[in-house]
Design an enzyme around this catalytic site. Structure first.
Site, short mmCIF file in Angstrom:
data_model
loop_
_atom_site.label_atom_id
_atom_site.label_comp_id
_atom_site.label_asym_id
_atom_site.label_seq_id
_atom_site.Cartn_x
_atom_site.Cartn_y
_atom_site.Cartn_z
CD GLU A 1 6.77 -5.59 -9.21
OE1 GLU A 1 5.59 -5.25 -9.24
OE2 GLU A 1 7.46 -5.60 -8.17
CG HIS B 1 6.69 -2.28 -6.63
ND1 HIS B 1 5.95 -3.42 -6.79
CD2 HIS B 1 6.29 -1.74 -5.44
CE1 HIS B 1 5.14 -3.57 -5.74
NE2 HIS B 1 5.34 -2.56 -4.92
CB SER C 1 4.50 -3.64 -1.84
OG SER C 1 4.39 -2.36 -2.41
CB ALA C 2 4.06 -0.58 1.95
N GLY D 1 0.85 -1.18 0.00
CA GLY D 1 0.00 0.00 0.00
C GLY D 1 0.88 1.23 0.00
#
Length: 235
Positions: A194, A159, A122-123, A90
């Site tokens: 990724e 990413h 991710s986050a 997020g």
């Protein structure tokens, strides 16, 4: 002993949520029956309950139940008693703000360093580094500090995208932004593409997945690291 998976993303193109990671997660969480999920990074578009449900459906395929940290009266107790922990993606600014607001940033770091298995995507991966300063996210909220968990002795750029030589877009590349970070900071940065992830077992840090990762150091030419590279001595 630390047992951590730090993944660039939760979802690959044309695959379902966490699908590409499930074989690794099945081994990583083999002794766990219930997972504590931290959904704080989601600012809008999906509620904490809906986000937790999405995670529950993925982990049900490997017979692990999931409960969101927001379902507990006391977030600190939830961390302390967790069999395993997953922090999803997020907005990193929001995630870090909420971890400090709940007074669990340091507790989460200590808990994972003491051996509670952890997954970040991710986050949730950004916060595994020394700071969140190499995130791609917009600063939608102002956290009390940029300092994060420090589970690894460098920073991440999840990413990570290579420059597109065919594009007409003239904006900054990821490489440019990381070089801007290094104008003021000496912390190494790993560009994690990724489908790649880091496996942390104690003090050993290994690059996993089928792709190379791009390593940036202050005042040095970036280099490509092959899968299975040992990053344990990177600092």
């Amino acid at each position: 002993m630390k047992s951590v998976i730090i993944a660039s993303t939760s979802t690959l193109h044309e695959s379902s949520y966490l699908e590409y990671l499930l074989p690794a997660l099945q081994s990583h969480f083999k002794n766990c029956k219930e997972l504590l999920f931290i959904p704080y990074a989601r600012p809008s578009g999906i509620s904490h309950d809906d986000y937790t449900q999405k995670v529950s459906e993925a982990f049900a395929t490997i017979n692990i139940s999931v409960k969101g940290i927001h379902e507990f009266e006391n977030a600190q107790d939830a961390i302390k008693n967790a069999e395993a922990i997953f922090t999803g993606g997020g907005n990193t600014f929001l995630l870090v703000t909420q971890l400090y607001k709940q007074n669990i940033m340091q507790l989460l770091a200590e808990t994972v360093k003491n051996g509670t298995p952890y997954l970040g995507t991710s986050a949730g991966s950004n916060i595994c580094g020394l700071s969140m300063q190499t995130t791609n996210d917009m600063p939608i909220i102002y956290p009390p500090s940029f300092q994060t968990l420090g589970l690894i002795p460098f920073n991440l750029n999840p990413h990570y995208l290579d420059p597109d030589l065919q594009t007409k877009h003239m904006g900054e590349t990821r490489e440019t932004r990381i070089k801007e970070f290094h104008a003021f900071n000496s912390v190494p940065v790993l560009g994690l593409r990724e489908g790649s992830w880091l496996e942390v077992k104690g003090d050993k840090i290994t690059l996993k997945g089928n792709l190379t990762a791009r390593l940036f150091k202050q005042n040095e030419t970036p280099i490509e690291l092959e899968t299975e590279s040992d990053l344990s001595n990177l600092n």
